[in-house]
Design a protein around this motif. Sequence first.
Motif, mmCIF file in Angstrom:
data_model
loop_
_atom_site.group_PDB
_atom_site.id
_atom_site.type_symbol
_atom_site.label_atom_id
_atom_site.label_comp_id
_atom_site.label_asym_id
_atom_site.label_seq_id
_atom_site.Cartn_x
_atom_site.Cartn_y
_atom_site.Cartn_z
ATOM 1 N N MET A 1 0.841 -1.207 0.000
ATOM 2 C CA MET A 1 0.000 0.000 0.000
ATOM 3 C C MET A 1 0.878 1.260 0.000
ATOM 4 S SD MET A 1 -3.026 1.123 -0.199
ATOM 5 C CE MET A 1 -3.791 2.705 -0.062
ATOM 6 N N ALA A 2 1.850 1.248 0.975
ATOM 7 C CA ALA A 2 2.761 2.389 1.051
ATOM 8 C C ALA A 2 3.556 2.512 -0.234
ATOM 9 C CB ALA A 2 3.696 2.223 2.246
ATOM 10 N N GLU A 3 3.894 1.330 -0.780
ATOM 11 C CA GLU A 3 4.632 1.285 -2.050
ATOM 12 C C GLU A 3 3.846 1.984 -3.144
ATOM 13 O OE1 GLU A 3 7.737 -0.102 -4.461
ATOM 14 O OE2 GLU A 3 7.483 -0.705 -2.372
ATOM 15 N N HIS A 4 2.577 1.621 -3.214
ATOM 16 C CA HIS A 4 1.711 2.170 -4.257
ATOM 17 C C HIS A 4 1.534 3.677 -4.069
ATOM 18 C CE1 HIS A 4 -1.087 2.005 -7.507
ATOM 19 N NE2 HIS A 4 -2.071 2.505 -6.766
ATOM 20 N N THR A 5 1.347 4.073 -2.812
ATOM 21 C CA THR A 5 1.184 5.498 -2.509
ATOM 22 C C THR A 5 2.409 6.280 -2.972
ATOM 23 O OG1 THR A 5 -0.056 4.883 -0.570
ATOM 24 C CG2 THR A 5 0.735 7.150 -0.640
ATOM 25 N N PHE A 6 3.586 5.710 -2.686
ATOM 26 C CA PHE A 6 4.799 6.416 -3.083
ATOM 27 C C PHE A 6 4.940 6.470 -4.594
ATOM 28 C CE2 PHE A 6 9.310 6.424 -4.257
ATOM 29 C CZ PHE A 6 9.591 7.716 -3.835
ATOM 30 N N GLU A 7 4.596 5.367 -5.252
ATOM 31 C CA GLU A 7 4.717 5.356 -6.716
ATOM 32 C C GLU A 7 3.779 6.387 -7.338
ATOM 33 O OE1 GLU A 7 5.029 1.675 -8.798
ATOM 34 O OE2 GLU A 7 5.803 0.653 -7.034
ATOM 35 N N MET A 8 2.588 6.512 -6.757
ATOM 36 C CA MET A 8 1.666 7.542 -7.259
ATOM 37 C C MET A 8 2.255 8.933 -7.047
ATOM 38 S SD MET A 8 -2.018 5.966 -6.192
ATOM 39 C CE MET A 8 -2.871 7.506 -6.303
ATOM 40 N N ARG A 9 2.876 9.113 -5.900
ATOM 41 C CA ARG A 9 3.494 10.406 -5.604
ATOM 42 C C ARG A 9 4.635 10.679 -6.590
ATOM 43 N NH1 ARG A 9 5.672 11.787 0.397
ATOM 44 N NH2 ARG A 9 3.565 11.163 0.944
ATOM 45 N N LEU A 10 5.372 9.620 -6.885
ATOM 46 C CA LEU A 10 6.491 9.766 -7.814
ATOM 47 C C LEU A 10 5.997 10.092 -9.229
ATOM 48 C CD1 LEU A 10 9.558 9.573 -7.743
ATOM 49 C CD2 LEU A 10 9.368 7.181 -8.400
ATOM 50 N N ASP A 11 4.934 9.412 -9.630
ATOM 51 C CA ASP A 11 4.331 9.712 -10.944
ATOM 52 C C ASP A 11 3.966 11.189 -11.023
ATOM 53 O OD1 ASP A 11 4.396 7.361 -12.432
ATOM 54 O OD2 ASP A 11 2.645 6.530 -11.424
ATOM 55 N N ARG A 12 3.376 11.675 -9.919
ATOM 56 C CA ARG A 12 2.937 13.068 -9.888
ATOM 57 C C ARG A 12 4.143 14.016 -9.942
ATOM 58 N NH1 ARG A 12 -0.334 12.289 -5.886
ATOM 59 N NH2 ARG A 12 0.912 13.283 -4.303
ATOM 60 N N LEU A 13 5.184 13.644 -9.188
ATOM 61 C CA LEU A 13 6.384 14.493 -9.188
ATOM 62 C C LEU A 13 7.026 14.551 -10.572
ATOM 63 C CD1 LEU A 13 8.094 13.515 -5.804
ATOM 64 C CD2 LEU A 13 7.215 15.755 -6.450
ATOM 65 N N PHE A 14 7.044 13.412 -11.253
ATOM 66 C CA PHE A 14 7.612 13.402 -12.602
ATOM 67 C C PHE A 14 6.751 14.232 -13.556
ATOM 68 C CE2 PHE A 14 10.584 9.896 -11.713
ATOM 69 C CZ PHE A 14 11.649 10.285 -12.498
ATOM 70 N N ALA A 15 5.437 14.210 -13.321
ATOM 71 C CA ALA A 15 4.534 14.959 -14.209
ATOM 72 C C ALA A 15 4.647 16.466 -13.984
ATOM 73 C CB ALA A 15 3.100 14.510 -13.995
ATOM 74 N N SER B 141 13.782 7.049 -14.299
ATOM 75 C CA SER B 141 13.248 8.101 -15.184
ATOM 76 C C SER B 141 12.535 7.514 -16.395
ATOM 77 C CB SER B 141 14.374 9.015 -15.665
ATOM 78 O OG SER B 141 14.980 9.659 -14.581
ATOM 79 N N LEU B 142 13.097 6.425 -16.919
ATOM 80 C CA LEU B 142 12.445 5.787 -18.075
ATOM 81 C C LEU B 142 11.060 5.263 -17.699
ATOM 82 C CD1 LEU B 142 15.059 3.587 -20.005
ATOM 83 C CD2 LEU B 142 13.651 5.416 -20.920
ATOM 84 N N THR B 143 10.977 4.616 -16.543
ATOM 85 C CA THR B 143 9.699 3.980 -16.190
ATOM 86 C C THR B 143 8.686 4.984 -15.640
ATOM 87 O OG1 THR B 143 10.726 3.333 -14.105
ATOM 88 C CG2 THR B 143 10.592 1.657 -15.802
ATOM 89 N N TYR B 144 9.134 5.900 -14.784
ATOM 90 C CA TYR B 144 8.170 6.830 -14.178
ATOM 91 C C TYR B 144 8.067 8.161 -14.943
ATOM 92 C CZ TYR B 144 7.760 3.569 -10.409
ATOM 93 O OH TYR B 144 7.498 2.430 -9.704
ATOM 94 N N GLY B 145 9.134 8.541 -15.610
ATOM 95 C CA GLY B 145 9.097 9.814 -16.329
ATOM 96 C C GLY B 145 8.636 9.671 -17.770
ATOM 97 N N ALA B 146 9.122 8.616 -18.451
ATOM 98 C CA ALA B 146 8.779 8.446 -19.866
ATOM 99 C C ALA B 146 7.680 7.414 -20.058
ATOM 100 C CB ALA B 146 10.017 8.047 -20.655
ATOM 101 N N GLY B 147 7.281 6.754 -18.991
ATOM 102 C CA GLY B 147 6.147 5.826 -19.078
ATOM 103 C C GLY B 147 6.472 4.484 -19.725
ATOM 104 N N PHE B 148 7.749 4.109 -19.720
ATOM 105 C CA PHE B 148 8.114 2.801 -20.269
ATOM 106 C C PHE B 148 7.741 1.719 -19.252
ATOM 107 C CE2 PHE B 148 11.500 3.417 -23.729
ATOM 108 C CZ PHE B 148 11.061 4.684 -24.048
#
Lengths: 126, 193
Positions: A1-15, B141-148
């Motif tokens: 769960m925490a893993e998923h939460t962090f990954e979502m946060r990371l996705d947002r940070l990258f965006a 970066s590839l997986t989370y930034g570029a969506g690979f």
Amino acid sequence: MAEHTFEMRLDRLFAESPAFADADLFAAALEARLNRGWTTRRLLIGGLGLVGGIIGAAQVLSSGLTERLAAALRAAHPIVSNQVASIALAHFLPEGFPVNGEIFWMSAAMAVAAVGLAIVRFVREI
Amino acid sequence: MVEPARTRAAAHDLELVALAATGAREAFGELVRRHGSAVRALVRRMGADPSLADDIAQDAFLAAFQQITDFRGEGAFQAWVKRIAARLYLKRARRLARLELNASASGADHEEGYDGPSLGDRMDLDAALRELSSPERLCVSLTYGAGFSHAEAAAALNAPIGTVKSHVKRGLDRLRRRLAPDLPNSSESAAHG
């Protein structure tokens, strides 16, 4: 769960990308490159067309085709197209070649279309 | 046809893409203004220096313009260009022999004079990425930034998928410690498989 939460946060940070101060400069430089490429392409197409036109005109003039065509028209034959076809056949094809006028002109038209398509494809590639 | 700048600014990405597909370079310029920073940031995050990142981003947009009719609008335009840019960067890095996935994962490739994160950097992704080793940074970066996906990243990097997964996992663990120390650590990455 925490893993998923962090990954979502990371996705947002990258965006959330930073806005660069020179963003407009970057866009302007790219547009300049696009325009430069476009100008080059237009010059190339124009140049190719000019060269093709000159070669075609030279061929027509040197072949005496226009004189023959004028003579044929002056003869006022009822079917001018047949005259043109026969001139073309006489001029471009070896004697005894088993092709009539219509087929010759259709082939010529198809060849022109094929060259046109090849040029378009080439221009798209570059 | 040159559409007014105000209209372009209000247009949806897909409308601008459709215009660009007809050769409207002004419409494409608007797309560059919207998404240029994101693409540049991604390439920097992958490990390119700013000047190289800008070169790659420009080449990516030019390639996108040339292939604009291939964009079907299934995903976001920005994501599409990011993928192009990521592949271009990998290609360039391979040519410059900068692509090395077997580098030590334990030590980060800090820039000269780097003193570690400041308090103000705690939530700064870019600073956190600089803490990672080059392979970790590249794979994350590839997986989370570029969506690979992991498989796509492995294919693009010409590396075993297990290697990519382990770099992503180690990178995520280190990023989590840096960016989200409040979250408990876990062992396996679930997404982007």
